[in-house]
Enzyme design. Structure first.
Site, short mmCIF file in Angstrom:
data_model
loop_
_atom_site.label_atom_id
_atom_site.label_comp_id
_atom_site.label_asym_id
_atom_site.label_seq_id
_atom_site.Cartn_x
_atom_site.Cartn_y
_atom_site.Cartn_z
N LYS A 291 0.56 -22.71 20.53
CA LYS A 291 -0.40 -23.08 19.48
C LYS A 291 -0.27 -24.57 19.22
O LYS A 291 0.82 -25.14 19.33
CB LYS A 291 -0.06 -22.32 18.19
CG LYS A 291 -1.18 -22.23 17.21
CD LYS A 291 -2.06 -21.02 17.48
CE LYS A 291 -3.18 -20.91 16.47
NZ LYS A 291 -3.99 -19.71 16.68
N GLY B 220 -14.49 -8.53 4.04
CA GLY B 220 -14.81 -9.73 4.81
C GLY B 220 -15.87 -9.48 5.86
O GLY B 220 -15.60 -8.93 6.91
N GLY C 126 -17.56 -11.59 7.81
CA GLY C 126 -17.76 -12.84 8.54
C GLY C 126 -18.14 -12.58 9.99
O GLY C 126 -18.76 -11.57 10.32
N VAL D 179 -16.45 -11.67 12.58
CA VAL D 179 -15.95 -10.41 13.13
C VAL D 179 -16.38 -9.23 12.26
O VAL D 179 -16.90 -8.22 12.75
CB VAL D 179 -14.40 -10.42 13.23
CG1 VAL D 179 -13.91 -9.08 13.80
CG2 VAL D 179 -13.91 -11.57 14.10
#
Ligand code: NAD
Length: 343
Positions: A82, A178, A180, A182
């Site tokens: 990352k 949520g 959003g 996804v």
């Protein structure tokens, strides 16, 4: 300052941690490569205004380790890594900044491949790509969210088969948090399969769409945990499974896309004790990284869906082993991953 890297709880024998800086562009980035036993480390590039440098390092270590586990369980030929860029994604972005990051990645010679993440976009990655080829998720076709949603959907089906002994989602109630990128797609699939949706979001527009397009019932943001549901689907924030919500959850299954759903590792066991089947987040939400990996290695698009759907088989194995060994699913998922990348 006292040394803290090797003794930090999030440092887990990371192979390499690079502090990359380039004064002219103002780049300050930390590239954490956790493990490359299965292939080059892959994981997104986050840009965030961290409270201090230590917070940025902790985030990089934690997230890169998480990618090793996610990528290994997903059966991908990649390790975990990352990048975090220290800066405000609204005010500090310039093409030169991302080009400088590209140069830093190029110096790593392909040990780590980056992609977009919180605070970065495909357009930023296009600037990275001017200096290195070790970058994935470029352009519009790169949106991984629909594949993450597909993985969540087949994962929910697997959880229902295992825990509720049902082949169909018809009539089941899903409390989805949520709507959003996804969450909305996942909700649409659930609705098409006959589930009833109860949803919460802070975005009124998303709630309106869910009401009109998916016949969803809307509840206030903090009430989503109390819904008498079969499935709780966290698709917004991390750490929503915590000491406060644990006692409130009415759902029998947790199956959602959010990263780092367990506030602390012991919550996995507490869910098990309450008879709630938890689909470990890094197993069920791997659809996006599967898509990014296929694109990066230029493997056929036609094979992506099949690979994402195998998330259901992996989850079923995790659920069955957790039953046999009387362990939380979160612990079993970790062990499955470790057996792959530590082999
Ligand atoms: P997104 O930003 O598009 O959607 C998040 C949604 O949550 C938004 O609609 C937002 O309004 C809503 N939200 C924010 N705070 C809320 C609250 N308190 N209560 C209810 N809703 C709230 O993000 P996304 O790409 O859909 O990702 C959702 C989650 O899944 C994130 O945790 C992300 O890290 C994780 N995830 C995403 C992908 C992917 O492919 N996008 C892959 C793996 C994991």
């Amino acid at each position: 300052m006292t040394a803290f890297v090797f003794s930090d709880i999030n440092y887990d024998a990371h192979e390499q941690v690079v502090f990359a800086s380039e004064p002219r562009s103002g780049l300050k980035a930390i590239i954490a490569i956790h493990n490359t036993h299965l292939g080059p480390a892959m994981g997104g590039c986050r840009m965030w205004e961290y409270v201090n440098e230590r917070a940025a390092l902790v985030d990089a270590l934690r997230l890169s380790r998480g990618m090793t586990y996610k990528n290994a369980v997903a059966g991908l030929p990649i390790g975990g890594g990352k990048t975090v860029i220290l800066g405000n994604p609204k005010t500090d972005k310039t093409p030169a900044l991302f080009e400088a990051l590209g140069e830093a990645l190029e110096r790593l010679g392909g040990r780590y491949v980056t992609a977009e993440d919180v605070g970065t976009s495909p357009a930023d990655m296009a600037h990275v790509a001017r200096r290195t080829s070790f970058v994935a998720g470029l352009g519009d076709s790169g949106d991984p969210s629909p594949f993450t949603a597909l993985g969540c959907f087949v994962g929910a089906q697997a959880a229902v088969r295992h825990h509720l002994k049902r082949d169909s989602l018809e009539g089941l109630i899903v409390a989805l948090q949520g709507l959003g990128h996804v969450g909305f797609d996942y909700a649409r699939r659930l609705r098409q399969a006959g589930a009833r949706l109860v949803v919460a979001d802070i975005d009124q527009g998303a709630l309106e769409r869910a009401r009109s397009e998916l016949s969803a019932e809307v509840v206030p943001v903090d009430s989503i945990y109390d819904v008498e549901a079969d499935i709780y689907a966290p698709c917004a924030l991390g750490a929503t499974l915590n000491e406060d919500t644990l006692g409130r959850l009415r759902a029998k299954i947790v199956a959602g896309a959010a990263n780092n759903q367990l506030a602390t590792p012991d919550i996995g066991d507490k869910l098990r004790q309450r008879g709630i089947l938890y689909a470990p987040d890094f197993v069920i939400n791997a659809g996006g990284i599967i898509k990014v990996c296929y694109e990066y290695f230029q493997k056929p698009d036609s094979e992506i869906e099949g690979h994402v759907c195998r998330i259901a088989d992996t989850l079923t194995e995790v659920f069955q082993r957790a039953d046999r060994e009387q362990l939380p699913t979160s612990v079993v998922a970790d062990r499955v991953a470790e057996s792959r990348f530590k082999a």
